[in-house]
Design a protein around this motif. Structure first.
Motif, PDB file in Angstrom:
ATOM      1  N   GLN A 125      -3.687 -38.625 -10.981  1.00  0.00           N
ATOM      2  CA  GLN A 125      -3.174 -38.877 -12.332  1.00  0.00           C
ATOM      3  C   GLN A 125      -2.650 -40.313 -12.428  1.00  0.00           C
ATOM      4  OE1 GLN A 125      -0.354 -35.570 -12.604  1.00  0.00           O
ATOM      5  NE2 GLN A 125      -1.766 -34.544 -14.000  1.00  0.00           N
ATOM      6  N   LEU A 126      -3.091 -40.981 -13.473  1.00  0.00           N
ATOM      7  CA  LEU A 126      -2.756 -42.395 -13.655  1.00  0.00           C
ATOM      8  C   LEU A 126      -1.839 -42.549 -14.860  1.00  0.00           C
ATOM      9  CD1 LEU A 126      -3.493 -45.269 -12.577  1.00  0.00           C
ATOM     10  CD2 LEU A 126      -5.209 -45.353 -14.392  1.00  0.00           C
ATOM     11  N   ASP A 127      -0.780 -43.352 -14.694  1.00  0.00           N
ATOM     12  CA  ASP A 127       0.153 -43.596 -15.797  1.00  0.00           C
ATOM     13  C   ASP A 127       0.617 -45.047 -15.717  1.00  0.00           C
ATOM     14  OD1 ASP A 127       1.859 -43.385 -17.896  1.00  0.00           O
ATOM     15  OD2 ASP A 127       3.222 -41.947 -16.978  1.00  0.00           O
ATOM     16  N   ASN A 128       0.192 -45.842 -16.712  1.00  0.00           N
ATOM     17  CA  ASN A 128       0.559 -47.260 -16.761  1.00  0.00           C
ATOM     18  C   ASN A 128       0.191 -47.986 -15.463  1.00  0.00           C
ATOM     19  OD1 ASN A 128       1.525 -47.042 -19.365  1.00  0.00           O
ATOM     20  ND2 ASN A 128       3.631 -46.619 -18.698  1.00  0.00           N
ATOM     21  N   LEU A 129      -1.050 -47.738 -15.027  1.00  0.00           N
ATOM     22  CA  LEU A 129      -1.618 -48.389 -13.854  1.00  0.00           C
ATOM     23  C   LEU A 129      -0.875 -48.050 -12.564  1.00  0.00           C
ATOM     24  CD1 LEU A 129      -2.502 -51.887 -15.323  1.00  0.00           C
ATOM     25  CD2 LEU A 129      -3.882 -49.817 -15.248  1.00  0.00           C
ATOM     26  N   LYS A 130      -0.165 -46.918 -12.560  1.00  0.00           N
ATOM     27  CA  LYS A 130       0.487 -46.401 -11.361  1.00  0.00           C
ATOM     28  C   LYS A 130       0.077 -44.945 -11.180  1.00  0.00           C
ATOM     29  CE  LYS A 130       3.125 -50.024 -10.381  1.00  0.00           C
ATOM     30  NZ  LYS A 130       3.024 -50.773  -9.098  1.00  0.00           N
TER      31      LYS A 130
END
Length: 378
Positions: free
Chosen positions: A366-371
């Motif tokens: 899972q990706l969130d704001n490139l993290k």
């Protein structure tokens, strides 16, 4: 009344007509279609066995029927007791043999039974062959379905005329009996031999080591990394201000002894696209050859009705470890830069020596704001 197992021209015609109808008009309800296929194979075999010594035409037809039977067995073994799909080439070979066999049988019947109009049956049968080639879909238009039924009825009627004439036709070579027990035994032994070869010998013949493993080096800035509980690891590298590099890596014990593994690569749900820069599949020290393919059947990995490229890796059954490294470069639009999304792999393990046994694992980053978002645990 002549019994079905009498060894006369009329009995042979009964077998051939029954086999022709069963193979031409398929009823797609439950197991009826499967039963029809098997009955058709045996009807053709019995009918041609009676006629095999009459002339070279029927002798050739009988030989083709034996070849057809073993290819038929092989296709069913692939379908029901292995994780493999029936190759399209095999399907066309079976169809070709079946079509040529039908034409030869119709010609041979005409030679013995002149009441069968050769021009009519040949034109109808060749038209049927052409229609089957161009209309493979089950959702065939009603007009073409009616044409096909009409053609089958026409050929069937001509054969029925021949059946009436066969009452007064004697065979040159008398057949004392049909060795049904012997034929069934050969069928079962042949099927068993093909099954053993397919399940236990074939996996050792198809895997390919290409070369020794070359370690992957990524000369970009590492921005985030995550290791999932199932052993998969994901790294994010900054390629430039408009792109990132994602490296997905797994190395560990195989959950099962496998014939081969299929993996779907991830795809972007929100804008942009991923391009594959590097792929490695191996046992940790040797590199496996892999095939890129598209999902097109029930045994393929789950893609939720969509068509995505995937990788099939044939495994040495003696190997108990597996390593996969996939590197993707991401290009994205400015407005989709910071969207949250998921990268989902479906990994299917096709077990060695098992009957249609498939283990599937879903891997989700899972990706969130490139993290990477921390893995959810229950």
């Amino acid at each position: 009344m002549v019994k079905m197992l009498d060894h006369s021209m009329k009995s042979a015609m009964k077998f051939l007509i029954t086999g022709y109808i069963l193979s031409s008009i398929i009823i797609q309800i439950g197991f009826i279609a499967e039963i029809q296929e098997y009955l058709s194979v045996w009807c053709f075999l019995f009918g041609l066995y009676i006629l095999r010594k009459e002339n070279r035409i029927f002798q050739l037809s009988y030989a083709m029927q034996i070849v057809f039977m073993f290819m038929f067995i092989f296709s069913k073994i692939l379908l029901y007791i292995t994780p493999l799909q029936i190759p399209l080439s095999l399907t066309w070979i079976i169809f070709t043999i079946q079509s040529i066999r039908n034409l030869i049988i119709l010609y041979g019947c005409h030679l013995y039974l002149p009441s069968i109009n050769l021009v009519i049956v040949m034109v109808c049968e060749m038209t049927l062959i052409v229609l089957k080639i161009f209309f493979q879909s089950e959702n065939i238009h009603i007009v073409f379905a009616l044409i096909i039924i009409l053609l089958i009825i026409t050929v069937g009627y001509q054969l029925y005329k021949g059946l009436k004439e066969a009452e007064h036709c004697s065979l040159k070579n008398n057949v004392s009996k049909i060795p049904i027990g012997k034929m069934v035994s050969i069928f079962l032994i042949g099927g068993l031999a093909i099954s053993i070869a397919t399940l236990y010998i074939w996996p050792y013949l198809v895997y390919k080591y290409t070369d020794e493993k070359q370690e992957l080096t990524v000369d970009y800035q590492l921005t985030d990394t995550l290791t999932l509980s199932n052993g998969w690891k994901g790294d994010i590298y900054q390629y430039n201000e408009n792109a990132n590099v994602y490296v997905f890596h797994y190395k560990g014990k195989l959950p099962k002894k496998c014939s081969y593994i299929e993996i779907t690569p991830p795809y972007r749900a929100y804008g942009g696209y991923l391009s594959l820069d590097y792929a490695y599949f191996g046992n940790g020290s040797m590199n496996y050859h892999y095939d890129e393919r598209y999902s097109n059947g029930a045994n393929d990995f789950l893609t939720f009705g969509q068509q995505f490229a995937g990788y099939r890796i044939y495994i040495n059954p003696s190997d108990d470890t597996f390593e996969a490294i996939l590197q993707y470069k991401e290009n994205f639009e400015e407005e989709s830069k910071y969207r949250s999304e998921e990268f989902v792999f479906n990994v299917c393990y096709y077990e060695y020596g098992k009957i249609n046994k498939i283990s599937q694992q879903q891997v989700i980053f899972q990706l969130d704001n490139l993290k990477w978002r921390p893995e959810l645990t229950e």
